[in-house]
Scaffold this motif. Structure first.
Motif, short mmCIF file in Angstrom:
data_model
loop_
_atom_site.label_atom_id
_atom_site.label_comp_id
_atom_site.label_asym_id
_atom_site.label_seq_id
_atom_site.Cartn_x
_atom_site.Cartn_y
_atom_site.Cartn_z
N THR A 1 0.82 -1.21 0.00
CA THR A 1 0.00 0.00 0.00
C THR A 1 0.86 1.27 0.00
OG1 THR A 1 -1.70 -1.16 1.24
CG2 THR A 1 -1.84 1.22 1.24
N THR A 2 1.90 1.27 0.79
CA THR A 2 2.71 2.48 0.95
C THR A 2 3.91 2.53 0.02
OG1 THR A 2 4.08 1.46 2.66
CG2 THR A 2 2.10 2.66 3.39
N HIS A 3 4.22 1.42 -0.62
CA HIS A 3 5.41 1.33 -1.50
C HIS A 3 6.69 1.65 -0.73
CE1 HIS A 3 2.62 0.88 -4.80
NE2 HIS A 3 2.04 2.02 -4.46
N ARG A 4 6.71 1.23 0.51
CA ARG A 4 7.90 1.42 1.35
C ARG A 4 8.44 0.06 1.72
NH1 ARG A 4 6.51 5.20 6.15
NH2 ARG A 4 8.74 4.98 6.45
N ALA A 5 9.73 0.02 1.98
CA ALA A 5 10.39 -1.23 2.36
C ALA A 5 9.97 -1.64 3.77
CB ALA A 5 11.90 -1.07 2.29
N ALA A 6 9.93 -2.93 4.01
CA ALA A 6 9.52 -3.46 5.31
C ALA A 6 10.38 -2.92 6.45
CB ALA A 6 9.55 -4.99 5.29
#
Length: 86
Positions: free
Chosen positions: A20-25
């Motif tokens: 959803t956020t297109h951010r890395a874990a």
């Protein structure tokens, strides 16, 4: 340091947030941990301030209370120099 999380719900939520956020874990986890640390610190500070305020209120009430018996403690207990009741 490596962390292994063996929990299906955690993995599913993390996968959903990364998609959803297109951010890395790791970035998401770091942000969540920082927010939780800030929340815990704020709760602790609020509890500490409440405890101090409560202590001050108790002290003020104690100081304002009427003196029940103004005699010195030696007179109230009324023991002689040998420790016997007078």
């Amino acid at each position: 340091m490596s962390i292994t999380i063996d929990n299906a719900e955690v993995e599913a939520l993390l996968a959903d947030l990364t998609a959803t956020t297109h951010r890395a874990a790791p970035d998401l986890l770091l942000e969540l941990l920082r927010r939780e640390r800030a929340r815990v610190d704020a709760d602790r500070e609020r509890d500490r301030a409440a405890a101090i305020a409560s202590g001050r209120l108790l002290h003020e009430r104690w100081k304002a209370a009427a003196e029940i018996d103004p005699r010195p403690i030696e007179q109230i207990l009324a023991y002689d120099e040998n420790g016997l009741p007078v």
